[in-house]
Design an enzyme around this catalytic site. Structure first.
Site, mmCIF file in Angstrom:
data_model
loop_
_atom_site.group_PDB
_atom_site.id
_atom_site.type_symbol
_atom_site.label_atom_id
_atom_site.label_comp_id
_atom_site.label_asym_id
_atom_site.label_seq_id
_atom_site.Cartn_x
_atom_site.Cartn_y
_atom_site.Cartn_z
ATOM 1 N N ASP A 77 34.931 48.626 45.168
ATOM 2 C CA ASP A 77 34.549 47.630 46.167
ATOM 3 C C ASP A 77 34.047 48.346 47.410
ATOM 4 O OD1 ASP A 77 34.890 44.522 46.490
ATOM 5 O OD2 ASP A 77 35.124 45.494 48.418
ATOM 6 N N TYR A 154 34.301 43.450 58.472
ATOM 7 C CA TYR A 154 35.595 43.209 57.805
ATOM 8 C C TYR A 154 36.743 43.789 58.614
ATOM 9 C CZ TYR A 154 33.174 41.600 53.632
ATOM 10 O OH TYR A 154 32.399 40.882 52.750
HETATM 11 O O1 UP2 Z 1 39.358 38.309 42.469
HETATM 12 C C1 UP2 Z 1 38.857 39.378 42.074
HETATM 13 O O2 UP2 Z 1 38.838 39.809 40.901
HETATM 14 C C2 UP2 Z 1 38.153 40.170 43.113
HETATM 15 C C3 UP2 Z 1 36.691 39.708 43.248
HETATM 16 C C4 UP2 Z 1 35.927 40.970 43.516
HETATM 17 C C5 UP2 Z 1 35.868 41.657 44.745
HETATM 18 N N1 UP2 Z 1 35.061 42.747 44.592
HETATM 19 C C6 UP2 Z 1 34.636 42.773 43.299
HETATM 20 C C7 UP2 Z 1 35.179 41.685 42.598
HETATM 21 C C8 UP2 Z 1 34.932 41.368 41.133
HETATM 22 C C9 UP2 Z 1 33.884 40.254 41.085
HETATM 23 O O3 UP2 Z 1 32.877 40.376 41.825
HETATM 24 O O4 UP2 Z 1 34.132 39.278 40.375
HETATM 25 C C10 UP2 Z 1 33.824 43.857 42.696
HETATM 26 C C11 UP2 Z 1 32.629 44.266 43.445
HETATM 27 N N2 UP2 Z 1 32.514 44.319 44.812
HETATM 28 C C12 UP2 Z 1 31.283 44.842 45.082
HETATM 29 C C13 UP2 Z 1 30.637 45.166 43.883
HETATM 30 C C14 UP2 Z 1 29.306 45.887 43.776
HETATM 31 C C15 UP2 Z 1 28.235 44.936 43.317
HETATM 32 O O5 UP2 Z 1 27.992 43.924 44.030
HETATM 33 O O6 UP2 Z 1 27.739 45.150 42.194
HETATM 34 C C16 UP2 Z 1 31.461 44.765 42.849
HETATM 35 C C17 UP2 Z 1 31.179 44.799 41.349
HETATM 36 C C18 UP2 Z 1 31.161 46.206 40.819
HETATM 37 C C19 UP2 Z 1 30.768 46.160 39.354
HETATM 38 O O7 UP2 Z 1 30.046 45.230 38.916
HETATM 39 O O8 UP2 Z 1 31.159 47.107 38.638
HETATM 40 C C20 UP2 Z 1 30.768 45.123 46.435
HETATM 41 C C21 UP2 Z 1 31.079 44.108 47.462
HETATM 42 N N3 UP2 Z 1 32.345 43.749 47.873
HETATM 43 C C22 UP2 Z 1 32.208 42.862 48.907
HETATM 44 C C23 UP2 Z 1 30.831 42.656 49.164
HETATM 45 C C24 UP2 Z 1 30.273 41.756 50.212
HETATM 46 C C25 UP2 Z 1 29.558 40.611 49.514
HETATM 47 O O9 UP2 Z 1 30.240 39.887 48.756
HETATM 48 O O10 UP2 Z 1 28.363 40.555 49.657
HETATM 49 C C26 UP2 Z 1 30.127 43.433 48.245
HETATM 50 C C27 UP2 Z 1 28.634 43.521 48.042
HETATM 51 C C28 UP2 Z 1 28.395 42.668 46.786
HETATM 52 C C29 UP2 Z 1 27.084 41.983 46.791
HETATM 53 O O11 UP2 Z 1 26.381 42.067 47.829
HETATM 54 O O12 UP2 Z 1 26.814 41.345 45.759
HETATM 55 C C30 UP2 Z 1 33.352 42.281 49.660
HETATM 56 C C31 UP2 Z 1 34.182 41.480 48.735
HETATM 57 N N4 UP2 Z 1 35.026 42.064 47.827
HETATM 58 C C32 UP2 Z 1 35.631 41.070 47.133
HETATM 59 C C33 UP2 Z 1 35.157 39.846 47.594
HETATM 60 C C34 UP2 Z 1 35.656 38.526 47.081
HETATM 61 C C35 UP2 Z 1 34.732 38.178 45.924
HETATM 62 C C36 UP2 Z 1 33.935 36.988 46.290
HETATM 63 O O13 UP2 Z 1 34.562 36.077 46.851
HETATM 64 O O14 UP2 Z 1 32.730 37.012 46.046
HETATM 65 C C37 UP2 Z 1 34.192 40.093 48.567
HETATM 66 C C38 UP2 Z 1 33.253 39.104 49.238
HETATM 67 C C39 UP2 Z 1 33.841 38.580 50.512
HETATM 68 O O15 UP2 Z 1 34.804 37.776 50.388
HETATM 69 O O16 UP2 Z 1 33.375 39.021 51.554
HETATM 70 C C40 UP2 Z 1 36.591 41.325 46.007
#
Ligand code: UP2
Length: 354
Positions: A77, A154
């Site tokens: 993340d 954050y």
């Molecule tokens: O409940 C869970 O399992 C945790 C959810 C989860 C998180 N990181 C995650 C996952 C797995 C998934 O995306 O389903 C896993 C995650 N976070 C991230 C990535 C990289 C990517 O987007 O491929 C990934 C996936 C990595 C992969 O695919 O291997 C990076 C990330 N974390 C975060 C951000 C900020 C944003 O969302 O734009 C970002 C940029 C993502 C983007 O722009 O698409 C911060 C963050 N981390 C997280 C969340 C909650 C998830 C949501 O509400 O969308 C959030 C979003 C927020 O609340 O600000 C936790």
């Protein structure tokens, strides 16, 4: 390390010829997949999934088992750096990420350590090494970090935010403190990404997810300027290959020219700008990654296929396009629709590479 069996993704980022347009999806390893939810249940919580290299590897590979994706992205993340700075990252079920500690004074900022990638974030480097071994050259591995501005929001808000009220109040009433925080984050992200590259990441992406919430002037001074510092400090060649850098500012469509001048190989686009117009503006300097609205995946496969065709036609003939969504895939998407999306990119793009 084994030679790459599929290098379309890296070739497209360097604007070299490919047979079909490469494709991957932000958040491709995530909650929309039942196997991800099963792994997360097994690990107990999200941080245990991220902090255990075997689990992180298992989850990273899950979308690759289902779909002919052209890249893997490290399962981690962007909030690992604030956590390593001691802010105590945790996830309430059904809530977004939260921190036990917040940053709001110069004293808080001065007290923040700059994490050492091996000592304080070694679990991420171990995950990169483990995933590279498991991939065995199947597709390239992408490393990533958040941008200093996005991470700062954050750390100051204590978690996700809609209006960034505390971060913007600090930025406008105490710019010196915000600059001190952003500078520390730029140093931390630079060494974090270099650590991932030395551990085996073959491309890196900087996620400036919340850069688009800034004014044009504030974006230049408080976001792009710090991403420029990072780009200036990155390892650009490793293991005999160029390590492409992708810069993604969600909502940054008006600022592509200054992003393209940062020296990165590619810009990520969200769905609010036309990719053909973006190519006309900056296609001479950078490759482009994107840019389908992730919500199109809620429509039926024929509609998804039509939208993929429209975007491919907008980009047009030639090299320098990596297909992606304009932001991460959302948890409610039907995995079969993601499959239809990926299949459409490969099938419909062949005509643009002859
Ligand atoms: O409940 C869970 O399992 C945790 C959810 C989860 C998180 N990181 C995650 C996952 C797995 C998934 O995306 O389903 C896993 C995650 N976070 C991230 C990535 C990289 C990517 O987007 O491929 C990934 C996936 C990595 C992969 O695919 O291997 C990076 C990330 N974390 C975060 C951000 C900020 C944003 O969302 O734009 C970002 C940029 C993502 C983007 O722009 O698409 C911060 C963050 N981390 C997280 C969340 C909650 C998830 C949501 O509400 O969308 C959030 C979003 C927020 O609340 O600000 C936790």
């Amino acid at each position: 390390m084994t030679a790459l069996k599929n290098d379309r993704f890296l070739r497209a980022l360097l604007k070299q010829p490919v047979d079909v347009t490469p494709v991957w999806m932000m958040r491709q390893a995530g909650r929309y997949l039942p196997e991800y939810r099963a792994s997360r249940a097994k690990a107990g919580d999200f941080m245990s999934l991220c902090m255990n290299p075997e689990f992180a590897c298992e989850v990273t590979l899950q979308p690759l088992e289902r779909y002919p994706l052209d890249a893997a992205i490290l399962f981690s993340d962007i909030l690992t750096i604030p956590d390593a700075m001691g802010l105590g990252l945790y996830f309430e079920t059904g809530e977004g990420p939260r921190f036990k500690k917040v940053v709001n004074t110069m004293a808080d900022i001065e007290a923040l350590p700059i994490p050492d990638p091996d000592k304080d974030l070694g679990y991420v480097m171990d995950a990169v090494r483990t995933i590279r071994r498991e991939l065995n050259g199947r597709v390239p591995l992408i490393g990533f970090s958040g941008s200093p501005w996005t991470l700062a929001t954050y750390m100051v808000e204590g978690g996700s935010s809609k209006d960034f009220r505390k971060s913007k109040a600090l930025l406008y009433e105490n710019p010196q403190a915000m600059h001190a925080l952003l500078d520390k984050l730029a140093q931390s992200v630079t060494s974090y990404l270099n650590g991932q590259i030395l551990a085996g990441a073959q491309a890196v992406q900087i996620f400036d997810s919340w850069g688009g919430s800034l004014s044009a002037a504030a974006y230049q001074e408080f976001s792009l300027a710090y991403m420029q510092k990072i780009v200036n400090g990155l390892i650009r060649e490793h293991d005999g290959r160029r390590v492409p850098v992708i810069l993604f500012t969600k909502g940054g469509g008006l600022w592509l020219e200054s992003m393209a001048d940062s020296g990165v190989e590619a810009l990520g686009l969200d769905w609010t700008c036309d990719i053909g117009a973006a190519r006309a503006r900056v296609g001479d300097k950078v490759a482009l990654q994107g840019n389908m609205d992730p919500s199109v995946l809620y429509a039926k496969p024929e509609a998804i296929r039509a939208e993929v065709g429209r975007i491919l036609a907008a980009y047009g003939h030639g090299n320098g396009h990596v297909f992606n969504l304009g932001h991460g895939i959302t948890p409610e998407v039907d995995p079969a629709h993601a499959g239809a999306f990926i299949e459409a990119v490969h099938e419909l793009s062949a005509q643009y590479h002859v």
